[in-house]
Design a protein around this motif. Structure first.
Motif, PDB file in Angstrom:
ATOM      1  N   HIS A   1      -5.055  -1.725 -10.723  1.00 34.14           N
ATOM      2  CA  HIS A   1      -6.412  -2.248 -10.040  1.00 34.14           C
ATOM      3  C   HIS A   1      -7.466  -1.336  -9.997  1.00 34.14           C
ATOM      4  CE1 HIS A   1      -7.232  -4.541  -5.651  1.00 34.14           C
ATOM      5  NE2 HIS A   1      -8.037  -4.544  -6.579  1.00 34.14           N
ATOM      6  N   PHE A   2      -8.796  -1.975 -10.387  1.00 38.66           N
ATOM      7  CA  PHE A   2     -10.140  -1.332 -10.318  1.00 38.66           C
ATOM      8  C   PHE A   2     -10.512  -1.713  -9.099  1.00 38.66           C
ATOM      9  CE2 PHE A   2      -9.340  -1.240 -15.002  1.00 38.66           C
ATOM     10  CZ  PHE A   2      -9.565   0.133 -15.130  1.00 38.66           C
ATOM     11  N   ILE A   3     -11.102  -1.021  -8.360  1.00 40.99           N
ATOM     12  CA  ILE A   3     -11.966  -1.289  -7.149  1.00 40.99           C
ATOM     13  C   ILE A   3     -13.510  -0.637  -7.152  1.00 40.99           C
ATOM     14  CG2 ILE A   3     -12.238  -1.353  -4.587  1.00 40.99           C
ATOM     15  CD1 ILE A   3      -9.474  -1.481  -4.292  1.00 40.99           C
ATOM     16  N   ASN A   4     -14.429  -1.280  -7.509  1.00 43.37           N
ATOM     17  CA  ASN A   4     -15.662  -0.832  -7.935  1.00 43.37           C
ATOM     18  C   ASN A   4     -16.739  -0.966  -6.736  1.00 43.37           C
ATOM     19  OD1 ASN A   4     -14.814  -0.135 -10.438  1.00 43.37           O
ATOM     20  ND2 ASN A   4     -15.335  -1.995 -11.192  1.00 43.37           N
ATOM     21  N   ILE A   5     -17.172  -0.130  -6.124  1.00 47.63           N
ATOM     22  CA  ILE A   5     -18.008  -0.216  -5.106  1.00 47.63           C
ATOM     23  C   ILE A   5     -19.538  -0.522  -5.552  1.00 47.63           C
ATOM     24  CG2 ILE A   5     -19.225   0.549  -2.959  1.00 47.63           C
ATOM     25  CD1 ILE A   5     -16.067   0.664  -2.820  1.00 47.63           C
ATOM     26  N   SER A   6     -19.906  -1.843  -5.449  1.00 48.16           N
ATOM     27  CA  SER A   6     -21.344  -2.256  -5.694  1.00 48.16           C
ATOM     28  C   SER A   6     -22.019  -2.344  -4.232  1.00 48.16           C
ATOM     29  CB  SER A   6     -21.298  -3.629  -6.206  1.00 48.16           C
ATOM     30  OG  SER A   6     -22.739  -4.218  -6.654  1.00 48.16           O
ATOM     31  N   SER A   7     -22.741  -3.422  -4.047  1.00 49.62           N
ATOM     32  CA  SER A   7     -23.681  -3.427  -2.742  1.00 49.62           C
ATOM     33  C   SER A   7     -24.006  -4.587  -2.443  1.00 49.62           C
ATOM     34  CB  SER A   7     -24.802  -2.433  -2.829  1.00 49.62           C
ATOM     35  OG  SER A   7     -25.898  -2.455  -1.624  1.00 49.62           O
ATOM     36  N   VAL A   8     -24.549  -5.136  -1.210  1.00 42.86           N
ATOM     37  CA  VAL A   8     -25.438  -6.232  -1.120  1.00 42.86           C
ATOM     38  C   VAL A   8     -26.616  -6.392  -2.071  1.00 42.86           C
ATOM     39  CG1 VAL A   8     -26.782  -7.356   0.795  1.00 42.86           C
ATOM     40  CG2 VAL A   8     -24.648  -6.517   1.268  1.00 42.86           C
ATOM     41  N   ILE A  35       0.865  -1.261   0.083  1.00 44.13           N
ATOM     42  CA  ILE A  35       0.074  -0.098  -0.160  1.00 44.13           C
ATOM     43  C   ILE A  35       0.902   1.192  -0.037  1.00 44.13           C
ATOM     44  CG2 ILE A  35      -1.663   1.335   1.369  1.00 44.13           C
ATOM     45  CD1 ILE A  35      -2.992  -1.129   2.255  1.00 44.13           C
ATOM     46  N   GLU A  36       2.000   1.250   0.730  1.00 46.00           N
ATOM     47  CA  GLU A  36       2.934   2.451   0.899  1.00 46.00           C
ATOM     48  C   GLU A  36       3.434   2.722  -0.586  1.00 46.00           C
ATOM     49  OE1 GLU A  36       6.449   3.991   3.723  1.00 46.00           O
ATOM     50  OE2 GLU A  36       6.185   2.061   3.427  1.00 46.00           O
ATOM     51  N   ASN A  37       3.177   3.993  -0.648  1.00 49.04           N
ATOM     52  CA  ASN A  37       3.512   4.713  -2.224  1.00 49.04           C
ATOM     53  C   ASN A  37       2.788   4.300  -3.141  1.00 49.04           C
ATOM     54  OD1 ASN A  37       5.643   6.146  -0.896  1.00 49.04           O
ATOM     55  ND2 ASN A  37       7.056   4.398  -1.131  1.00 49.04           N
ATOM     56  N   LYS A  38       1.741   3.596  -3.279  1.00 48.54           N
ATOM     57  CA  LYS A  38       0.884   3.146  -4.295  1.00 48.54           C
ATOM     58  C   LYS A  38      -0.227   4.843  -4.568  1.00 48.54           C
ATOM     59  CE  LYS A  38       0.340  -1.518  -4.864  1.00 48.54           C
ATOM     60  NZ  LYS A  38      -0.569  -2.743  -5.169  1.00 48.54           N
ATOM     61  N   VAL A  39      -0.227   4.932  -5.537  1.00 46.76           N
ATOM     62  CA  VAL A  39      -1.172   6.068  -6.032  1.00 46.76           C
ATOM     63  C   VAL A  39      -2.592   5.496  -6.454  1.00 46.76           C
ATOM     64  CG1 VAL A  39      -1.423   7.951  -7.825  1.00 46.76           C
ATOM     65  CG2 VAL A  39       1.070   7.157  -7.354  1.00 46.76           C
ATOM     66  N   VAL A  40      -3.561   6.051  -5.444  1.00 45.44           N
ATOM     67  CA  VAL A  40      -4.855   5.879  -5.519  1.00 45.44           C
ATOM     68  C   VAL A  40      -5.752   6.792  -5.769  1.00 45.44           C
ATOM     69  CG1 VAL A  40      -6.683   4.627  -4.047  1.00 45.44           C
ATOM     70  CG2 VAL A  40      -4.186   4.029  -3.998  1.00 45.44           C
ATOM     71  N   ALA A  76      -0.339   7.562  -1.689  1.00 46.65           N
ATOM     72  CA  ALA A  76      -0.758   8.707  -2.152  1.00 46.65           C
ATOM     73  C   ALA A  76      -2.192   8.823  -2.619  1.00 46.65           C
ATOM     74  CB  ALA A  76       0.185   9.277  -3.212  1.00 46.65           C
ATOM     75  N   VAL A  77      -2.924   9.699  -2.004  1.00 46.01           N
ATOM     76  CA  VAL A  77      -4.403   9.532  -2.647  1.00 46.01           C
ATOM     77  C   VAL A  77      -4.850  10.910  -3.400  1.00 46.01           C
ATOM     78  CG1 VAL A  77      -5.028   7.989  -0.753  1.00 46.01           C
ATOM     79  CG2 VAL A  77      -5.104  10.599  -0.214  1.00 46.01           C
ATOM     80  N   VAL A  78      -5.495  10.497  -4.341  1.00 41.19           N
ATOM     81  CA  VAL A  78      -5.975  11.666  -5.129  1.00 41.19           C
ATOM     82  C   VAL A  78      -7.651  11.802  -5.096  1.00 41.19           C
ATOM     83  CG1 VAL A  78      -5.950  12.617  -7.670  1.00 41.19           C
ATOM     84  CG2 VAL A  78      -3.787  11.542  -6.754  1.00 41.19           C
ATOM     85  N   LEU A  79      -8.090  12.780  -4.457  1.00 43.97           N
ATOM     86  CA  LEU A  79      -9.711  12.552  -4.330  1.00 43.97           C
ATOM     87  C   LEU A  79     -10.593  13.507  -5.155  1.00 43.97           C
ATOM     88  CD1 LEU A  79      -9.004  13.088  -0.555  1.00 43.97           C
ATOM     89  CD2 LEU A  79      -8.734  10.927  -1.816  1.00 43.97           C
ATOM     90  N   GLY A  80     -11.443  12.914  -5.548  1.00 42.41           N
ATOM     91  CA  GLY A  80     -12.434  13.722  -6.482  1.00 42.41           C
ATOM     92  C   GLY A  80     -13.679  13.588  -5.941  1.00 42.41           C
ATOM     93  N   ALA A 101       0.704  14.449 -11.034  1.00 42.63           N
ATOM     94  CA  ALA A 101       1.533  14.678  -9.732  1.00 42.63           C
ATOM     95  C   ALA A 101       2.298  13.601  -9.189  1.00 42.63           C
ATOM     96  CB  ALA A 101       0.164  14.741  -8.659  1.00 42.63           C
ATOM     97  N   PHE A 102       2.133  12.321  -9.510  1.00 40.38           N
ATOM     98  CA  PHE A 102       2.646  11.182  -8.853  1.00 40.38           C
ATOM     99  C   PHE A 102       3.364  10.409 -10.009  1.00 40.38           C
ATOM    100  CE2 PHE A 102      -0.594  12.468  -5.710  1.00 40.38           C
ATOM    101  CZ  PHE A 102       0.279  12.738  -4.785  1.00 40.38           C
ATOM    102  N   GLY A 103       3.242  10.617 -11.133  1.00 38.62           N
ATOM    103  CA  GLY A 103       4.100   9.739 -12.170  1.00 38.62           C
ATOM    104  C   GLY A 103       3.111   8.453 -12.595  1.00 38.62           C
ATOM    105  N   ARG A 104       2.309   7.998 -11.727  1.00 38.33           N
ATOM    106  CA  ARG A 104       1.632   6.749 -12.403  1.00 38.33           C
ATOM    107  C   ARG A 104       0.332   6.648 -11.605  1.00 38.33           C
ATOM    108  NH1 ARG A 104       4.162   2.558 -11.993  1.00 38.33           N
ATOM    109  NH2 ARG A 104       2.626   1.161 -11.103  1.00 38.33           N
ATOM    110  N   LEU A 105      -0.402   5.378 -12.078  1.00 36.37           N
ATOM    111  CA  LEU A 105      -1.912   5.524 -11.240  1.00 36.37           C
ATOM    112  C   LEU A 105      -1.700   3.900 -10.897  1.00 36.37           C
ATOM    113  CD1 LEU A 105      -4.609   6.024 -10.016  1.00 36.37           C
ATOM    114  CD2 LEU A 105      -5.512   5.619 -12.638  1.00 36.37           C
ATOM    115  N   ASP A 106      -2.003   3.473  -9.587  1.00 40.03           N
ATOM    116  CA  ASP A 106      -1.898   2.116  -9.054  1.00 40.03           C
ATOM    117  C   ASP A 106      -3.389   1.276  -8.884  1.00 40.03           C
ATOM    118  OD1 ASP A 106       0.953   1.406  -8.616  1.00 40.03           O
ATOM    119  OD2 ASP A 106       0.803   3.274  -7.620  1.00 40.03           O
ATOM    120  N   VAL A 107      -4.255   2.521  -8.478  1.00 38.15           N
ATOM    121  CA  VAL A 107      -5.637   2.019  -7.934  1.00 38.15           C
ATOM    122  C   VAL A 107      -6.596   3.014  -8.375  1.00 38.15           C
ATOM    123  CG1 VAL A 107      -7.057   1.117  -6.177  1.00 38.15           C
ATOM    124  CG2 VAL A 107      -4.639   0.608  -6.088  1.00 38.15           C
TER     125      VAL A 107
END
Length: 246
Positions: free
Chosen positions: A136-143, A4-9, A32-36, A80-86
């Motif tokens: 890595h794609f993480i998609n929020i679905s639901s029960v 997790i450390e240094n991953k760009v999310v 490193a988090v990029v928030l929208g 900003a961080f040179g890449r995107l991990d998640v």
């Protein structure tokens, strides 16, 4: 903090609830988090807190119903961080009402945010991931994407079933070097429960959410998926309050 450390999310819907809590959690683990999100003031406060704690963060006002704004968010991460991990496609709307109420505008909003918002996130990040040969794609679905939320949740469930289907299909298409995870929470403390304009349904949702678990429960599940070795793809996580029957 391994993996997790240094991953760009990138996180959409990051101004409150699951998005905010996940941003704070991952930043505390060195990501490193990029928030929208649409609410810029909220993003600015969250970013200030993360920076004060020594974390790395960038923000951009983002409406996930606009493909160009989601792409701009991903572009900002790379710049900003040179890449995107998640990328965590988290933004969502839950407008519960019976079909007979014919709340077509709310149906359209849920489709635009819950389905198209996820697709726009995929469209923005996939070229980056393909070029990197990782991501890595993480998609929020639901029960509610496993069992129809009833009464009143037909359209909402439809959008969340779609997120699961899109996630599964995406994994078949890009799996190998790119991971795909669908997260399916039950009742979790967030602003999602306040999305219903139908008075009777809104009361039912508030009652249902009295059993909600903290948003940090989902943040930990997301961190679990991210921190796995590259050769391990956590495809699906379902979590709900222990007392939740549905």
């Amino acid at each position: 903090m391994e993996n997790i450390e240094n991953k760009v999310v990138v996180i959409t819907g990051a101004s409150s609830g699951l998005g905010e809590t996940t941003a704070r959690h991952l930043a505390s683990k060195g990501a490193a988090v990029v928030l929208g999100a649409r609410r810029l003031e909220n993003l600015e406060k969250i970013a200030a807190d993360i920076r004060a704690a020594g974390g790395k963060v960038e923000i951009l006002q983002t409406d996930v119903t606009k493909a160009e704004e989601v792409k701009a968010l991903v572009d900002k991460a790379v710049e900003a961080f040179g890449r995107l991990d998640v990328i965590i496609n988290n933004a969502g709307l839950m407008a519960i009402a019976p079909m007979s109420a014919t709340k077509v505008d709310e149906w359209n909003s849920m489709i635009d945010i819950n389905i198209k918002g996820v697709l726009y996130g995929i469209a923005a990040a996939l070229p980056v991931f393909e070029q990197q040969k990782s991501g890595h794609f993480i998609n929020i679905s639901s029960v509610a994407g496993i069992k129809v939320f009833s009464p009143g949740g037909t359209v909402y469930s439809g959008t969340k079933y779609a997120v699961r289907a899109i996630s599964d299909g995406l994994r078949h298409e890009v799996g190998g070097s790119i991971r795909v995870t669908s997260i399916e929470p039950g009742a979790v403390e967030s602003e999602l429960q306040h999305g219903s304009s139908h008075e009777e349904s809104a009361k039912g949702v508030v009652e249902f959410y009295k059993q909600a678990i903290p948003a940090s429960s989902v943040a930990r599940a997301i961190a679990f998926a991210i921190e796995q070795p590259a050769e391990v793809d956590i495809n699906e996580i379902v979590l709900r309050p222990t007392v939740q029957e549905f």
